[in-house]
Design a protein around this motif. Structure first.
Motif, PDB file in Angstrom:
ATOM      1  N   ALA A   1       0.836  -1.208   0.000  1.00 50.08           N
ATOM      2  CA  ALA A   1       0.000   0.000   0.000  1.00 50.08           C
ATOM      3  C   ALA A   1       0.869   1.255   0.000  1.00 50.08           C
TER       4      ALA A   1
ATOM      5  N   ASP B   1       0.706   4.117  -2.760  1.00 53.24           N
ATOM      6  CA  ASP B   1       0.465   5.509  -2.368  1.00 53.24           C
ATOM      7  C   ASP B   1       1.534   6.416  -2.962  1.00 53.24           C
TER       8      ASP B   1
ATOM      9  N   HIS C   1       0.963   6.544  -6.891  1.00 52.82           N
ATOM     10  CA  HIS C   1      -0.329   7.160  -7.226  1.00 52.82           C
ATOM     11  C   HIS C   1      -0.399   8.631  -6.839  1.00 52.82           C
TER      12      HIS C   1
ATOM     13  N   GLU D   1      -7.678   3.510  -9.988  1.00 49.60           N
ATOM     14  CA  GLU D   1      -8.702   2.655  -9.382  1.00 49.60           C
ATOM     15  C   GLU D   1      -8.527   1.195  -9.814  1.00 49.60           C
TER      16      GLU D   1
ATOM     17  N   ASP E   1      -5.598  -0.273 -10.276  1.00 49.70           N
ATOM     18  CA  ASP E   1      -4.572  -0.788  -9.357  1.00 49.70           C
ATOM     19  C   ASP E   1      -5.174  -1.160  -8.011  1.00 49.70           C
ATOM     20  N   MET E   2      -6.120  -0.347  -7.530  1.00 48.28           N
ATOM     21  CA  MET E   2      -6.706  -0.613  -6.214  1.00 48.28           C
ATOM     22  C   MET E   2      -7.556  -1.885  -6.246  1.00 48.28           C
TER      23      MET E   2
ATOM     24  N   PHE F   1      -5.055  -4.605  -5.921  1.00 44.59           N
ATOM     25  CA  PHE F   1      -4.595  -4.665  -4.529  1.00 44.59           C
ATOM     26  C   PHE F   1      -5.634  -5.350  -3.647  1.00 44.59           C
TER      27      PHE F   1
ATOM     28  N   CYS G   1     -11.857  -2.459  -1.696  1.00 43.58           N
ATOM     29  CA  CYS G   1     -10.956  -2.103  -2.803  1.00 43.58           C
ATOM     30  C   CYS G   1     -11.370  -2.779  -4.106  1.00 43.58           C
TER      31      CYS G   1
ATOM     32  N   ARG H   1     -14.322   2.260  -4.924  1.00 39.11           N
ATOM     33  CA  ARG H   1     -13.143   1.632  -4.332  1.00 39.11           C
ATOM     34  C   ARG H   1     -12.378   2.609  -3.440  1.00 39.11           C
TER      35      ARG H   1
ATOM     36  N   ASN I   1      -9.049   4.414  -1.978  1.00 42.99           N
ATOM     37  CA  ASN I   1      -7.780   4.787  -2.598  1.00 42.99           C
ATOM     38  C   ASN I   1      -6.620   4.343  -1.720  1.00 42.99           C
ATOM     39  N   SER I   2      -5.411   4.460  -2.232  1.00 38.09           N
ATOM     40  CA  SER I   2      -4.245   3.919  -1.538  1.00 38.09           C
ATOM     41  C   SER I   2      -3.977   4.628  -0.219  1.00 38.09           C
TER      42      SER I   2
ATOM     43  N   VAL J   1      -6.403   3.209   2.324  1.00 41.19           N
ATOM     44  CA  VAL J   1      -6.013   1.841   2.658  1.00 41.19           C
ATOM     45  C   VAL J   1      -4.820   1.845   3.608  1.00 41.19           C
TER      46      VAL J   1
END
Length: 987
Positions: free
Chosen positions: A797, A801, A804, A872, A874-875, A878, A949, A957, A959-960, A963
């Protein structure tokens, strides 16, 4: 005619007045919505971007209007990541029927103006950060049927006016900071079906009027400070009650005998209170799924009592899944009818009572039983263990702290699903059967404090699954520690103390690099401490006291930074005691009883070391020899330096990039040599666009281990992937990203184009190999503990972050999966393989033209419909990865069918909570949760993050940044995890 004209004129005036009134009403709603928007400080998803004059307000996002009056009836902005406060102008939306603001980050108070909404039926404000009190004028919302304000920061008492919402059917205010008592006026809520006030700070008694709410199906009051007794006729008063939760309170008295009338009861949770007396018959509880009465004062403790008679009445509960009666005062023996309990039962917890006698043979009829905890009782009988050997579904078995006699049966090998076996503190004789080798899932084995003898079987050391601990202490084992101990590479704790083990400590113990505790004290061990133990850098406790060990104390102990206690007392060590590093602390090292030791810290009270040595004169010939050799070495050094300088000048290449982390390019020849000709023995992975090899190469006159990613340029997109990865990685640096060292772009020996990336080698390989290890004798499977998985998730994460949110131009990875996450020697995760990555320009358009968008199972659904790549996306990847880490299931699992995928598989379990959670968690983690090392709430929160996510809608979703915050919060909560209210007996 005049009268007709006059009539028309009057009607026209009426219509004009009505039109003006409608316009004014509509304008009131529009202005109220704009005032609501003005209090929003954060709208990352842009859900309020449509709230402007370009369209009529009924078409604004989240807004619905009635057709007749064109007034706002629904304001639904749930899970929109909005932050700010709720405007008091919300009270001007007088036609509002539904207000849903859950799963945002609203703060401040609930505005009292909400009491004006007399048409409001549904109020959802849960999962925010709202504070203050529940408005007392909420009774003005006379049509309210559902109020959901759980998981906020609400304080103060429950308003008395709530009792006047006669149509209220659902009220959930759990997970706040509410104080005061539950008001008797709640007894006026005759329509209510669900009343949930758990996890607050409420006190006083449960008012008797609550038990007159005959429509109640769920009453949840747990984790408060409630006291008093339950009504004697409770089961009769609440005929529709299905779920009754009052755990973690201070309730007293006897359990109502009328509970036997609660035929609709599904879950009965009474644990951690002060109930006394006997448990009534449960013969009518046909629908019961879970019964938990642990940590009370139930039962008489009498050896010949009938405390456990109620267990026989539970045979009618044919759906029973979990029965927990631990930490009480139940005496007597287990009834034979316990074998007639539901075949669906999975959890049976009887520990820390006064239960005596043998384990009934009928218990083996419970073919689906996975958890049996009966430790801390007075169980006896030689047949108890042989019965257990036939229960092949067992995952966790605890019979420690009893009076069981006999032998460990050969049938123990039938328990191939067993994760935890604890038989400590009994009277078990004989040897450990070699059949133990069939328990290939064991992660913890404790046979300590028995009468076991013989040698430690080498088959036991073949259980490579052992990760939490192996405890054979306080027995009568002889012989040596098997050299096969090296197979236990994932073992965290080894205790072989207080036996009669002899010979030396095997050098192979140094290969158990996960060890945190080693206890070998009180044996007959001899010889020196092997230097190979230098590799045990995570060690916290090392106890070798009371043996016959000799030699000097190795200095490598100084560098074991995790070391908290090193006990070398009562041996035959000699020489100077090390004092550097962690050993510069007398609390850490104990050395008493070693008469030949000297020096060390003053607190050790050892004699000083005699460091004087007799001086010897060097002979004339020796002086000449030394002078000659020194001159030759100097000449060789100067010549070598000049040669290196000349070679570097001649072979100098262009720099790939201005980035400081990039070195000069390396040649194909050097990589060919470093990887033994790209030998298959050096192959460590195969990806979409090429292969990865391990090698050793000189870069800037430094020999380092590297990972070489060789691109298969015959594969479409491979060349572009090479350029993309170079472009992306040249300007980004983060501790959780794989570090690139250099590149190679040239031709091979056949004249073909050759392109490769050279990375820093990450010693512990990919996360894929840790989550789904392949069984092998040479390379035993590695396992990740709960806290390790959480740390890895936080690392990933953090990397997301960074790319992103913290890069100058946001980067989308596009292919996040376990194969592309590498773990270093400290189990820190590094995200790699940016071959499909893309930069995002300011307008959100991608600068990559690669057509492939991720890996099946991890790629979000919108990519399959041709949508552009996004953060989004990528999330979503994840979220799937996070669920995979904690369930142990791949996103495309063979068990999934009929539209079920990993996300909805976990989400269904979360909705069920309770008994369904163990079914989705990775069995390797189940032990940590069942032992209470990891709160079930922590697991649920992490799974909820994974689900949030991986929603189908990108806008919903997490976001990083969110999270990362939530995962770090879970890590902090684990550090301060509270202990049980009362310590269990015999633990």
């Amino acid at each position: 005619m005049t009268r007709w004209v006059l009539t028309c004129w009057v009607l026209q005036l009426c219509f004009l007045h009505l039109a003006d009134a409608t316009h004014l009403s509509n304008e009131t709603d529009r202005l109220a919505l704009l005032e609501f928007k003005s209090k929003i400080s954060g709208d990352p998803l842009g859900v309020l971007s449509s709230w402007n004059d370009s369209r009529q307000f009924c078409f604004w996002g989240g807004v619905s209007c009635s057709r007749r009056h064109v007034r706002v009836t629904v304001l639904d902005l749930h899970s929109s990541r909005l932050s700010g406060s709720i405007s008091p102008h919300i009270g001007n939306l007088t036609f509002l029927k539904k207000l849903d603001l859950n799963n945002n980050t609203f703060h401040g108070a609930i505005p009292p103006e909400i009491g004006r909404l007399r048409r409001l039926r549904t109020l959802f404000l849960y999962n925010n950060s709202l504070g203050g009190e529940i408005p007392s004028n909420i009774s003005g919302c006379s049509a309210l049927a559902e109020v959901h304000v759980r998981n906020n920061k609400l304080v103060g008492s429950l308003p008395r006016q709530l009792g006047f919402l006669y149509g209220l059917q659902f009220f959930h205010a759990g997970g706040n900071r509410l104080t005061g008592s539950i008001l008797p006026s709640f007894g006026n809520l005759t329509s209510i079906r669900i009343l949930a006030l758990g996890d607050n700070q409420l006190n006083g008694e449960i008012p008797s009027s609550i038990f007159n709410l005959t429509l109640l199906t769920l009453l949840s009051l747990g984790e408060n400070r409630l006291r008093g007794n339950l009504p004697w006729n409770m089961g009769t008063l609440l005929p529709n009650l299905e779920n009754f939760y009052v755990p973690f309170n201070q309730l007293t008295g006897r359990l109502p005998p009328s509970l036997s009338n609660a035929s609709n009861m599904v879950q009965l949770q009474l644990q951690v209170n002060n109930f006394t007396g006997s448990v009534p018959s449960m013969a009518s509880s046909h629908n019961l799924l879970r019964l938990n009465i642990a940590e009370n004062f139930l039962g008489s403790g009498k050896v010949n009592g009938d405390d456990l008679g109620f267990l026989s009445t539970l045979t009618n509960a044919r759906k029973l899944q979990a029965l927990v009666i631990s930490i009480n005062n139940f005496g007597g023996s287990l009834p034979e009818q316990i074998g007639n309990l539901s075949s669906s039962i999975e959890i049976l917890v009887l520990d820390n009572n006064q239960i005596s006698g043998s384990i009934p043979e009928g218990l083996q009829n419970l073919v689906n039983l996975e958890v049996l905890l009966a430790n801390g009782n007075k169980l006896s009988g030689a047949k108890s263990l042989s019965i257990i050997g036939n229960m092949q579904s067992l995952v966790q078995l605890r019979l420690d702290n009893n009076d069981i006699v006999g032998y460990v049966p050969l049938s123990i090998g039938n328990l191939n699903r067993l994760l935890v076996l604890r038989l400590a503190n009994n009277h078990i004789d004989g040897e450990i059967p070699t059949a133990i080798q069939n328990c290939k899932s064991l992660i913890f084995l404790d046979l300590s404090n028995n009468n076991l003898s013989g040698v430690i079987p080498t088959q036991l050391m073949g259980l490579t699954s052992l990760s939490i601990g192996l405890n054979l202490s306080y027995n009568h084992f002889t012989g040596s520690i098997p050299i096969e101990v090296e197979n236990l590479k994932n073992l965290g704790s080894l205790d072989l103390s207080h036996n009669m083990l002899s010979d030396s400590i095997p050098r192979s113990l140094g290969k158990c690099v996960s060890l945190e505790s080693v206890q070998l004290q009180a044996n007959l061990l001899r010889g020196m401490i092997p230097l190979s133990l230098d590799s045990l850098r995570g060690i916290r406790l090392f106890d070798l006291s009371n043996n016959n060990l000799s030699g000097q104390i190795p200095k490598f102990f100084e560098q074991m930074h995790s070391l908290q206690l090193l006990n070398l007392s009562h041996n035959k060590f000699e020489g100077e005691v090390p004092t550097e590093g962690v050993l510069n602390n007398s609390i850490i090292i104990l050395v008493i009883g070693n008469v030949n030791l000297c020096g060390g810290l003053p607190e050790l009270n050892l004699p000083p070391c005699n460091l004087r040595r007799p001086k010897k004169r060097l002979s004339y010939k020796l002086k000449v020899c030394i002078s000659t050799v020194s001159s030759m070495i100097l000449l060789i050094f100067i010549a070598s330096s000049l040669l290196v300088f000349w070679m570097k000048s001649k072979g100098k290449q262009h720099i790939v990039s201005s980035g400081d982390d990039f070195h000069t390019r390396v040649s194909y020849q050097s990589l060919h040599k470093a990887t033994n000709g790209f030998s298959t023995t050096n192959l460590i992975g195969v990806g979409s666009f090429g292969s990865v090899y391990k090698g050793v190469v000189n870069i800037n006159v430094e020999e380092i281990t590297i990972a070489v990613k060789v691109f298969n340029l015959q594969h479409r997109g491979a060349s572009k992937s090479f350029m993309t990865e170079c472009e992306v990685l040249k300007n980004i640096r983060h501790r959780n990203l794989v570090r690139i060292l250099t590149v190679c772009s040239g031709v091979d020996y056949q004249g073909n184009d050759f392109k490769a990336l050279v990375y820093e080698f990450v010693v512990n390989g990919s996360l894929e190999n840790w989550l789904h290890p392949v069984e092998s004798v040479d390379d035993p499977p590695r396992r990740l503990k709960f806290h390790q998985r959480l740390n890895v998730a936080i690392n990933i994460a953090s990397a997301l972050d960074y790319i992103h949110n913290l890069c100058e131009t946001p980067i989308v990875h596009c292919d996040l999966k376990p194969d592309n996450v590498l773990l270093d020697e400290d189990m820190v995760a590094h995200v790699g393989d940016f071959g499909l990555a893309a930069n995002l320009s300011l307008n959100g358009e991608t600068t990559s033209s690669i057509g492939i968008k991720g890996t099946v199972g991890y790629a979000p659904p919108e990519y399959g419909m041709g949508n552009e790549i996004s953060i989004e996306g990528d999330m979503y990847s994840f979220g799937i990865l996070l669920l995979e880490m904690f369930t142990g299931r791949r996103p495309i699992d063979e068990s999934f069918s009929d539209g079920v995928n990993l996300q909805n598989f976990v989400n269904t379990a979360l909705l069920g909570q309770g008994s369904t959670i163990p079914k989705v968690v990775d069995p390797i983690l189940l032990n940590e949760i069942l032992y209470g090392r990891i709160p079930e709430k922590a697991l649920i929160s992490i799974l909820e993050i994974g689900v949030a996510c991986s929603f189908d809608s990108p806008q919903e979703r997490l976001n990083s940044s969110e999270v990362l915050t939530r995962l770090n919060r879970q890590l902090a909560l684990l550090m301060i995890c509270s202990k049980p209210k009362r310590e269990a007996k015999g633990m």
